[in-house]
Design a protein around this motif. Structure first.
Motif, mmCIF file in Angstrom:
data_model
loop_
_atom_site.group_PDB
_atom_site.id
_atom_site.type_symbol
_atom_site.label_atom_id
_atom_site.label_comp_id
_atom_site.label_asym_id
_atom_site.label_seq_id
_atom_site.Cartn_x
_atom_site.Cartn_y
_atom_site.Cartn_z
ATOM 1 N N VAL A 141 51.350 15.490 37.621
ATOM 2 C CA VAL A 141 50.868 16.873 37.680
ATOM 3 C C VAL A 141 49.390 16.894 38.059
ATOM 4 O O VAL A 141 48.955 17.731 38.853
ATOM 5 C CB VAL A 141 51.110 17.610 36.342
ATOM 6 C CG1 VAL A 141 50.479 18.992 36.349
ATOM 7 C CG2 VAL A 141 52.604 17.705 36.057
ATOM 8 N N GLU A 142 48.635 15.956 37.529
ATOM 9 C CA GLU A 142 47.208 15.874 37.869
ATOM 10 C C GLU A 142 47.021 15.551 39.343
ATOM 11 O O GLU A 142 46.172 16.137 40.018
ATOM 12 C CB GLU A 142 46.508 14.834 36.987
ATOM 13 C CG GLU A 142 45.005 14.817 37.136
ATOM 14 C CD GLU A 142 44.350 16.179 36.964
ATOM 15 O OE1 GLU A 142 43.407 16.482 37.738
ATOM 16 O OE2 GLU A 142 44.755 16.957 36.079
ATOM 17 N N ARG A 189 47.686 18.697 41.166
ATOM 18 C CA ARG A 189 46.540 19.606 41.033
ATOM 19 C C ARG A 189 45.470 19.265 42.073
ATOM 20 O O ARG A 189 44.830 20.139 42.644
ATOM 21 C CB ARG A 189 45.960 19.536 39.618
ATOM 22 C CG ARG A 189 44.830 20.506 39.374
ATOM 23 C CD ARG A 189 44.393 20.531 37.916
ATOM 24 N NE ARG A 189 45.345 21.346 37.150
ATOM 25 C CZ ARG A 189 46.138 20.880 36.191
ATOM 26 N NH1 ARG A 189 46.083 19.611 35.834
ATOM 27 N NH2 ARG A 189 46.973 21.667 35.558
ATOM 28 N N GLN A 190 45.316 17.972 42.338
ATOM 29 C CA GLN A 190 44.328 17.517 43.320
ATOM 30 C C GLN A 190 44.862 17.588 44.751
ATOM 31 O O GLN A 190 44.123 17.389 45.707
ATOM 32 C CB GLN A 190 43.910 16.076 43.008
ATOM 33 C CG GLN A 190 43.218 15.917 41.680
ATOM 34 C CD GLN A 190 43.116 14.457 41.256
ATOM 35 O OE1 GLN A 190 43.303 13.542 42.063
ATOM 36 N NE2 GLN A 190 42.831 14.231 39.981
ATOM 37 N N TYR A 225 54.714 19.665 42.281
ATOM 38 C CA TYR A 225 53.986 20.886 42.621
ATOM 39 C C TYR A 225 54.603 22.134 42.003
ATOM 40 O O TYR A 225 53.975 23.180 41.977
ATOM 41 C CB TYR A 225 53.885 21.048 44.139
ATOM 42 C CG TYR A 225 52.969 20.035 44.764
ATOM 43 C CD1 TYR A 225 51.590 20.162 44.671
ATOM 44 C CD2 TYR A 225 53.482 18.931 45.439
ATOM 45 C CE1 TYR A 225 50.741 19.225 45.234
ATOM 46 C CE2 TYR A 225 52.640 17.990 46.009
ATOM 47 C CZ TYR A 225 51.269 18.139 45.903
ATOM 48 O OH TYR A 225 50.426 17.206 46.456
ATOM 49 N N ARG A 265 53.294 23.258 34.084
ATOM 50 C CA ARG A 265 51.931 22.934 33.634
ATOM 51 C C ARG A 265 50.919 23.199 34.746
ATOM 52 O O ARG A 265 49.833 23.703 34.501
ATOM 53 C CB ARG A 265 51.838 21.469 33.208
ATOM 54 C CG ARG A 265 52.398 21.220 31.833
ATOM 55 C CD ARG A 265 52.170 19.792 31.447
ATOM 56 N NE ARG A 265 53.118 18.971 32.203
ATOM 57 C CZ ARG A 265 53.492 17.762 31.850
ATOM 58 N NH1 ARG A 265 52.976 17.197 30.795
ATOM 59 N NH2 ARG A 265 54.362 17.094 32.550
ATOM 60 N N LEU A 266 51.279 22.870 35.959
ATOM 61 C CA LEU A 266 50.375 23.063 37.087
ATOM 62 C C LEU A 266 50.207 24.550 37.389
ATOM 63 O O LEU A 266 49.111 25.018 37.653
ATOM 64 C CB LEU A 266 50.910 22.339 38.325
ATOM 65 C CG LEU A 266 50.115 22.539 39.614
ATOM 66 C CD1 LEU A 266 48.728 21.929 39.481
ATOM 67 C CD2 LEU A 266 50.840 21.918 40.783
ATOM 68 N N GLU A 298 48.619 26.412 33.728
ATOM 69 C CA GLU A 298 47.302 25.994 33.254
ATOM 70 C C GLU A 298 46.282 26.261 34.346
ATOM 71 O O GLU A 298 46.633 26.505 35.494
ATOM 72 C CB GLU A 298 47.309 24.492 32.903
ATOM 73 C CG GLU A 298 48.204 24.161 31.731
ATOM 74 C CD GLU A 298 48.326 22.657 31.506
ATOM 75 O OE1 GLU A 298 47.639 21.874 32.182
ATOM 76 O OE2 GLU A 298 49.141 22.280 30.643
ATOM 77 N N SER A 316 44.508 25.940 37.317
ATOM 78 C CA SER A 316 44.827 25.061 38.434
ATOM 79 C C SER A 316 43.625 24.754 39.308
ATOM 80 O O SER A 316 43.759 24.060 40.305
ATOM 81 C CB SER A 316 45.961 25.668 39.263
ATOM 82 O OG SER A 316 45.613 26.952 39.689
ATOM 83 N N PHE A 319 43.577 24.448 43.341
ATOM 84 C CA PHE A 319 44.931 24.347 43.881
ATOM 85 C C PHE A 319 45.470 25.725 44.253
ATOM 86 O O PHE A 319 45.414 26.671 43.469
ATOM 87 C CB PHE A 319 45.868 23.681 42.861
ATOM 88 C CG PHE A 319 47.273 23.530 43.372
ATOM 89 C CD1 PHE A 319 47.565 22.603 44.344
ATOM 90 C CD2 PHE A 319 48.296 24.336 42.890
ATOM 91 C CE1 PHE A 319 48.858 22.460 44.828
ATOM 92 C CE2 PHE A 319 49.584 24.205 43.365
ATOM 93 C CZ PHE A 319 49.863 23.269 44.341
ATOM 94 N N VAL A 350 48.243 28.066 44.506
ATOM 95 C CA VAL A 350 49.566 28.201 43.891
ATOM 96 C C VAL A 350 50.603 28.666 44.910
ATOM 97 O O VAL A 350 51.769 28.285 44.837
ATOM 98 C CB VAL A 350 49.494 29.165 42.681
ATOM 99 C CG1 VAL A 350 50.864 29.388 42.077
ATOM 100 C CG2 VAL A 350 48.541 28.629 41.636
#
Length: 195
Positions: free
Chosen positions: A47-48, A51-52, A69, A73-74, A77, A79, A82, A84
């Motif tokens: 997920v991290e 996010r990147q 993606y 959580r992405l 939270e 983001s 990022f 969406v």
């Protein structure tokens, strides 16, 4: 009369025992489902990377993992930078690359076997590739684009199967295909959504 009463009691005991067993098996089925869902859910580090915006290139054997993606959580939270709105396109590309990569492996093995036996490349595969090149729209945009490349990739790279076990060659083909496919512009997938 006594026989009917005994038969009724036996049936009643059977029904009660079945009711007592049913919740246990349902709970076991739910536990298995929850375990399988958790096993296939994107991991925190995935997920991290999502996010990147680098999940495709940072997750080992990413083609074996679900798209991170679309992780809740992405999307819920903070983001950060990022986009969406891009998540759906990235997941669509992810799935298309995964599917076409499996096709590329199958086709590559097929081309290898035909070269090994000295037979002609199956005409059907050539026809499929020509049809895709002429009319990508019928094959779903990004998925058609990826599938077309899978055929071309297989024809050029059939030697990847030479001297390797099938599983080793399969992994190598999928890895090389993934490296090409996941850097293809998202605009290829977006153009079909805009139509």
């Amino acid at each position: 009369m006594l026989f009917n009463q005994i038969l009724f009691r036996v049936k009643l005991l059977l029904c009660i025992s079945l009711f007592m067993l049913a919740p246990t098996s349902v709970a076991e089925e739910k536990a298995l489902t929850v375990e399988s869902i958790l096993a296939n859910a994107p991991k925190p580090d995935e997920v991290e990377f999502a996010r990147q915006g680098v999940a495709e290139t940072s997750i080992e054997n990413a083609w074996e993992r679900p798209c991170p993606y679309n992780s809740s959580r992405l999307l819920t939270e903070g983001s950060g930078d990022f986009d969406v709105d891009e998540a759906a396109l990235r997941c669509r590309r992810w799935q298309d690359c995964k599917t076409a990569g499996a096709d590329a492996s199958r086709f590559t093995e097929g081309f290898f076997k035909h070269h090994k036996t000295g037979e002609e490349i199956p005409q059907q595969w050539k026809d499929d590739g020509e049809d895709l090149a002429k009319n990508d729209a019928e094959f779903g945009g990004g998925s058609g684009h990826s599938y077309n490349y899978a055929l071309k990739f297989a024809e050029k790279n059939w030697r990847l199967f030479e001297g390797r076990s099938a599983s080793e060659a399969d992994k190598l083909v999928k890895k090389q295909f993934w490296q090409w496919c996941t850097v293809e512009p998202l605009s290829i997938w977006k153009s079909k959504l805009d139509d």
